[in-house]
Motif scaffolding. Structure first.
Motif, PDB file in Angstrom:
ATOM      1  N   TYR A  93     -62.069  41.872 -36.828  1.00  0.00           N
ATOM      2  CA  TYR A  93     -61.754  42.168 -38.230  1.00  0.00           C
ATOM      3  C   TYR A  93     -62.882  41.693 -39.141  1.00  0.00           C
ATOM      4  O   TYR A  93     -63.315  42.410 -40.053  1.00  0.00           O
ATOM      5  N   GLN A 150     -50.657  33.603 -45.401  1.00  0.00           N
ATOM      6  CA  GLN A 150     -51.323  34.639 -46.185  1.00  0.00           C
ATOM      7  C   GLN A 150     -51.176  34.323 -47.673  1.00  0.00           C
ATOM      8  O   GLN A 150     -50.136  34.560 -48.293  1.00  0.00           O
ATOM      9  N   ARG A 188     -55.471  42.620 -48.540  1.00  0.00           N
ATOM     10  CA  ARG A 188     -54.203  42.258 -47.909  1.00  0.00           C
ATOM     11  C   ARG A 188     -53.624  43.436 -47.118  1.00  0.00           C
ATOM     12  O   ARG A 188     -53.176  43.277 -45.975  1.00  0.00           O
ATOM     13  N   PHE A 216     -55.554  44.110 -43.888  1.00  0.00           N
ATOM     14  CA  PHE A 216     -55.290  43.094 -42.866  1.00  0.00           C
ATOM     15  C   PHE A 216     -53.923  43.304 -42.222  1.00  0.00           C
ATOM     16  O   PHE A 216     -53.764  43.129 -41.007  1.00  0.00           O
TER      17      PHE A 216
END
Length: 394
Positions: A145, A59, A66, A69
Motif C-alpha cells: 500500500y 484509524q 481513508r 485504504f
C-alpha cells in the motif's frame, strides 16, 4: 628418474607415519560426520504455511485516503494474509497485543492524508507482536500500500497537482501487479535438480577443501625436516639437481593428497550418502587445483619461514581465517565478511563443488573452476619466483 624415486620414497615414508594417516584420512571423515549430523536442521528448506495475521487498526485519519485504504484492506489478496479489526485507541491496541487477542497493530495518524497531499513525509506507527514471521508478513502487506501511495504522490508532485483522487483507487495492489506482469515472468529453476545441498554435502565439501590445504602444511613440514635433520645436504651432494629434490617431494605429497580426495569422496558417498554430482572428472579437476594451490603455499611458506613453529602458525591461522570467511564453518549472511570471503581459495573450491552437487549449468561451473584455476596458477608462479630467489638447500 630421480624425481620419481624421491616421490616414491616420500609416499612410503608418509604412509608409515601414523599421524599423517590420522590427520589426512580419518579426521576429515570424523568432522564431516559430526558437523553434518549436528547441523542438519540448519540446511533444511521447507515451505511454511502463513496463516492470516490478526491486525488491529487505529484509524484516526478521515481524509481523502481513508476510502482507498478501506478498499485495500477489504481486497481478496489482503484478506488472504490479514484479519483486520478496527480499534478506537492506541492503548486498547497495545492491551490487546499483550493479552494475545491480536498479533500486530497499526496506528494511522489523523494528518496522514494531509501530509501526503502536501507532499511531505507521512508515517504510520506499527506495533510489533511476539511472532517474527507474522510481523514480517503484516509489514510486507502494508508495504504494498505504501509503495502505491508513494508512486502516485511522486507523480502528483511532478505534475504539480494537489488532487488525491487517484489515491482513492488504491486497492488490491498485489493482485493487479501480478495480473499485469504475469506474461513477463517465467517460472523455472536455475539448476537441473530442484534441490538444495544438505548439511552433509555442505560440510563434505568444506572439510575436503580445508584438509587439502592442511596437506600443504604437512608438505611444508616434510620439506623443512630435510633441513633440520641435515639430510638435505646429503641429497644436494648427490648427482641430483636441487629442483629435482623439491619437485620429487612435492609430487609425492600431491599423490598422497589425490589419495586423500579419493578416500574422502568415496567414503562420504558410500557411508554418508553424499551426492557429489555426476561430473567426477570436473570434481577431480577442482581438487587438483586445490592441491596445486596447497603445494605452492607449502613452498612459499617453507622458504620464507625457517622454523616448524612459524610454519604451523602461518598455515593454521591462514586456513582458519579463510575457512571462516568462506563460510566453511557455517554459512555467512550477506555482508562485508561474505564479500571478503569471495577472495579466498576455500570459497571458490567450495562453490565449485556446490555447483556440481546442485547440477548447475556448465557455464556456471566453468566460471567457478576457471577462477579457482587462475588462483592456483598464480600461487604456483609466486612459488616459482620465491624458489628461484632462495633455492632449496641448507
Amino acid at each position: 628418474m630421480p624425481i620419481w624415486t624421491i616421490a616414491k620414497y616420500e609416499i612410503i615414508r608418509k604412509l608409515r607415519t601414523r599421524y599423517v594417516l590420522l590427520i589426512q584420512f580419518l579426521m576429515p571423515l570424523l568432522l564431516i560426520f559430526i558437523l553434518g549430523s549436528a547441523l542438519s536442521g540448519v540446511f533444511k528448506v521447507e515451505d511454511k504455511v502463513l496463516n492470516p495475521v490478526k491486525v488491529d487498526i487505529v484509524q484516526s485519519d478521515s481524509g481523502a485516503l481513508r476510502e482507498g485504504f478501506q478498499s485495500f484492506i477489504a481486497s481478496s489478496e489482503t484478506l488472504n494474509h490479514l484479519q483486520t479489526h478496527v480499534i478506537s485507541t492506541r492503548e486498547d491496541a497495545i492491551q490487546r497485543l499483550k493479552e494475545g487477542e491480536s498479533e500486530f497493530a497499526v496506528i494511522i495518524p489523523s494528518d496522514f492524508s494531509a501530509q501526503v497531499k502536501a507532499g511531505k513525509a507521512a508515517q504510520w506507527e506499527m506495533i510489533l507482536g511476539h511472532d517474527y514471521m507474522k510481523n514480517l508478513t503484516a509489514q510486507m502487506v502494508f508495504r504494498t500500500y505504501f509503495d502505491k501511495v508513494n508512486q502516485i504522490q511522486a507523480i502528483q508532485i511532478i505534475a504539480r497537482t494537489s488532487s488525491l483522487e487517484p489515491l482513492k483507487q488504491v486497492e488490491d495492489v498485489s493482485s493487479q501487479h501480478a495480473a499485469a506482469s504475469s506474461s513477463l515472468v517465467h517460472v523455472g529453476q536455475l539448476a537441473a535438480s530442484n534441490s538444495n545441498y544438505t548439511a552433509m554435502q555442505y560440510y563434505a565439501a568444506s572439510i575436503l577443501v580445508m584438509f587439502l590445504l592442511y596437506s600443504g602444511m604437512i608438505t611444508a613440514f616434510s620439506l623443512q625436516n630435510e633441513k633440520v635433520n641435515h639430510t638435505l645436504s646429503r641429497l644436494n651432494g648427490m648427482p641430483v639437481h636441487e629442483y629435482q629434490i623439491l619437485l620429487g617431494k612435492i609430487i609425492g605429497n600431491m599423490f598422497l593428497s589425490i589419495g586423500q580426495v579419493a578416500v574422502i569422496i568415496g567414503a562420504t558417498k558410500l557411508f554418508y550418502g553424499v551426492d557429489w554430482g555426476s561430473q567426477f572428472l570436473t570434481l577431480f579437476l577442482i581438487c587438483l587445483c586445490m592441491i596445486l594451490a596447497s603445494m605452492s603455499l607449502a613452498i612459499v611458506v617453507m622458504l620464507l619461514f625457517k622454523s616448524d613453529s612459524m610454519i604451523a602458525v602461518i598455515f593454521q591461522t591462514g586456513i582458519m581465517i579463510m575457512t571462516f570467511l568462506s563460510g566453511g564453518f557455517t554459512p555467512l549472511p550477506d555482508g562485508v565478511l561474505k564479500q571478503v570471503g569471495s577472495y579466498t581459495l576455500n570459497y571458490w573450491g567450495m562453490q565449485s563443488m556446490f555447483q556440481l552437487m546442485l547440477g548447475s549449468e556448465t557455464t556456471i561451473i566453468a566460471h567457478h573452476v576457471l577462477i579457482l584455476g587462475c588462483m592456483a596458477i598464480g600461487l604456483s608462479l609466486i612459488a616459482f619466483l620465491v624458489y628461484r630467489k632462495g633455492g632449496y638447500h641448507e
